[in-house]
Design an enzyme around this catalytic site. Structure first.
Site, PDB file in Angstrom:
ATOM      1  N   HIS A   2     -58.803   6.088  39.030  1.00 60.41           N
ATOM      2  CA  HIS A   2     -58.336   4.891  38.699  1.00 60.41           C
ATOM      3  C   HIS A   2     -58.198   3.911  39.784  1.00 60.41           C
ATOM      4  O   HIS A   2     -57.316   4.199  40.497  1.00 60.41           O
ATOM      5  CB  HIS A   2     -57.187   4.744  37.656  1.00 60.41           C
ATOM      6  CG  HIS A   2     -57.528   5.152  36.220  1.00 60.41           C
ATOM      7  ND1 HIS A   2     -56.918   6.232  35.538  1.00 60.41           N
ATOM      8  CD2 HIS A   2     -58.367   4.813  35.335  1.00 60.41           C
ATOM      9  CE1 HIS A   2     -57.071   6.441  34.538  1.00 60.41           C
ATOM     10  NE2 HIS A   2     -58.183   5.354  34.057  1.00 60.41           N
ATOM     11  N   ASP A  40     -56.980   1.922  24.608  1.00 58.07           N
ATOM     12  CA  ASP A  40     -57.162   2.881  25.987  1.00 58.07           C
ATOM     13  C   ASP A  40     -56.093   3.695  26.169  1.00 58.07           C
ATOM     14  O   ASP A  40     -54.978   2.998  25.922  1.00 58.07           O
ATOM     15  CB  ASP A  40     -57.772   2.056  26.971  1.00 58.07           C
ATOM     16  CG  ASP A  40     -58.111   2.358  28.202  1.00 58.07           C
ATOM     17  OD1 ASP A  40     -58.768   3.551  27.898  1.00 58.07           O
ATOM     18  OD2 ASP A  40     -58.103   1.995  29.258  1.00 58.07           O
ATOM     19  N   HIS A  41     -56.239   4.633  26.407  1.00 58.64           N
ATOM     20  CA  HIS A  41     -55.157   5.769  27.070  1.00 58.64           C
ATOM     21  C   HIS A  41     -53.854   5.878  26.083  1.00 58.64           C
ATOM     22  O   HIS A  41     -52.762   5.305  26.515  1.00 58.64           O
ATOM     23  CB  HIS A  41     -54.772   5.536  28.372  1.00 58.64           C
ATOM     24  CG  HIS A  41     -55.753   5.764  29.586  1.00 58.64           C
ATOM     25  ND1 HIS A  41     -56.091   7.173  29.757  1.00 58.64           N
ATOM     26  CD2 HIS A  41     -56.573   5.033  30.172  1.00 58.64           C
ATOM     27  CE1 HIS A  41     -56.971   7.017  30.780  1.00 58.64           C
ATOM     28  NE2 HIS A  41     -57.440   5.914  31.195  1.00 58.64           N
ATOM     29  N   HIS A  78     -64.111   7.023  33.203  1.00 59.59           N
ATOM     30  CA  HIS A  78     -63.284   5.938  33.429  1.00 59.59           C
ATOM     31  C   HIS A  78     -63.239   6.212  35.098  1.00 59.59           C
ATOM     32  O   HIS A  78     -63.672   6.518  35.848  1.00 59.59           O
ATOM     33  CB  HIS A  78     -61.723   6.479  33.146  1.00 59.59           C
ATOM     34  CG  HIS A  78     -61.341   6.670  31.749  1.00 59.59           C
ATOM     35  ND1 HIS A  78     -60.333   5.979  31.476  1.00 59.59           N
ATOM     36  CD2 HIS A  78     -62.205   7.120  30.758  1.00 59.59           C
ATOM     37  CE1 HIS A  78     -60.211   6.201  29.923  1.00 59.59           C
ATOM     38  NE2 HIS A  78     -61.474   6.651  29.584  1.00 59.59           N
ATOM     39  N   VAL A  89     -63.737  -0.238  32.994  1.00 58.90           N
ATOM     40  CA  VAL A  89     -63.591  -1.182  34.260  1.00 58.90           C
ATOM     41  C   VAL A  89     -62.173  -1.802  34.081  1.00 58.90           C
ATOM     42  O   VAL A  89     -62.230  -2.559  32.941  1.00 58.90           O
ATOM     43  CB  VAL A  89     -64.797  -1.845  34.541  1.00 58.90           C
ATOM     44  CG1 VAL A  89     -64.578  -2.739  35.731  1.00 58.90           C
ATOM     45  CG2 VAL A  89     -66.181  -1.207  34.462  1.00 58.90           C
TER      46      VAL A  89
HETATM   47  P1  13P Z   1     -60.633   1.178  37.136  1.00 61.51           P
HETATM   48  O1  13P Z   1     -59.375   0.334  37.189  1.00 61.51           O
HETATM   49  O2  13P Z   1     -60.828   1.885  38.186  1.00 61.51           O
HETATM   50  O3  13P Z   1     -61.864   0.405  36.654  1.00 61.51           O
HETATM   51  O4  13P Z   1     -60.519   2.269  35.850  1.00 61.51           O
HETATM   52  C1  13P Z   1     -60.396   1.594  34.540  1.00 61.51           C
HETATM   53  C2  13P Z   1     -60.360   2.597  33.502  1.00 61.51           C
HETATM   54  O5  13P Z   1     -60.880   3.849  33.549  1.00 61.51           O
HETATM   55  C3  13P Z   1     -59.452   2.278  32.290  1.00 61.51           C
HETATM   56  O6  13P Z   1     -59.167   3.244  31.397  1.00 61.51           O
END
Ligand code: 13P
Length: 285
Positions: free
Chosen positions: A184, A85-86, A212, A235
């Site tokens: 987020h 992720d990211h 996201h 999530v």
């Molecule tokens: P949340 O923390 O709002 O659930 O977002 C998670 C997210 O987008 C991880 O990439």
């Protein structure tokens, strides 16, 4: 069972075609990985992504968390992808691809458009060598990945539909994360997605969309997103909160005996419960 990139992409495409979404759950440690895997095993008809990515690596270290997630997926009966992720770092992307990740998210959303395209293109090139699929992001999401900051979505740049079409055509990504009012983490006031913008992006693109920042999103908004091409939902904060609430409830009993095991177990069970509920939400009938 650890999904290959091809199997992971097929799961994403199937969700997209059926108006469902794959859950991408962020994992930080042993208990969150195991909690997510147990949720996937409770709904083995729904592939799930363990997101052991850039931000959790800062806490756990890349190698241990990567190995933990891959091993947990490989030893489960449930279909599980492991997703980066990211990531802004091509070396990190390569390391995860070489380790056997199903998919990666290259995040050039902070860069000028042309630079985001160049970074994403290179990530796609590397992923193809390993058979993995790629998510990228266009538009910037407000908030922090690890703590809820009551972020203001209006402070962030929303995804432009025609620019998104150009971006996908230029990069060849398999899925695009969009900024349509999502943030987020939890916010004091409920988030309100710009569903018209999401519809326009969906119509303009040939690939599934990724949402996201799903924690705290009202259910109608979430369902609205699934009806507009969102086939992967990330999530994190919701699992963090479930974990912390369970841990804090267990502490008064555990503290006198310094019983860490019951605390960790309570946190793990709470992650499973929250993740199972979300997997069900993402599969509307
Ligand atoms: P949340 O923390 O709002 O659930 O977002 C998670 C997210 O987008 C991880 O990439």
């Amino acid at each position: 069972m650890l999904l290959t990139g091809t199997e992971g992409l097929k799961a994403l495409t199937t969700a997209y075609e059926n108006g469902h979404a794959l859950a991408g759950f962020v994992a930080y440690n042993l208990e969150t990985v195991q909690g997510i895997v147990a949720a996937a095993e409770a709904r083995p008809d729904r592939p799930v992504l363990i997101q052991a990515g850039s931000s959790p690596f800062k806490h756990a270290g890349r190698e241990p968390l990567m190995r933990l997630a891959l091993d947990a997926a490989a030893h489960s009966e449930a279909p599980l992808g492991v997703h980066l992720d990211h990531s802004r770092d091509l070396d990190e992307i390569t390391a995860c691809l070489e380790a056997g990740y199903t998919s990666v998210m290259v995040d050039g959303s902070h860069l000028p458009f042309a630079d985001n395209i160049a970074l994403t293109r290179e990530a796609v090139r590397r992923a193809r060598d390993h058979g993995a699929w790629v998510e990228a992001e266009l538009g910037a999401l407000a908030g922090d990945e690890d703590v809820s900051t009551n972020a203001d979505a209006s402070a962030a740049a929303m995804t432009d539909p025609s620019q998104a079409a150009e971006f996908v055509a230029e990069t060849g990504v398999d899925a695009l994360a969009v900024a349509v009012g999502n943030v987020h983490g939890f916010t004091a006031n409920p988030v309100h997605l710009d569903l018209d913008r999401l519809s326009a992006i969906h119509s303009a693109l040939p690939v599934p969309l990724v949402l996201h920042g799903a924690s705290g999103l009202p259910e109608q908004q979430l369902l609205g997103a699934l009806a507009r091409g969102v086939a992967k939902v990330n999530v994190n904060a919701e699992l963090r909160r479930a974990y912390l609430q369970a841990v804090s409830a267990q502490l008064p009993t555990a503290l006198p005996g310094s019983d860490v095991v019951s605390v960790w177990s309570a946190g793990r069970a709470a992650v499973t419960e929250a993740a199972t509920r979300i997997i069900t939400q993402l599969t509307p009938s």
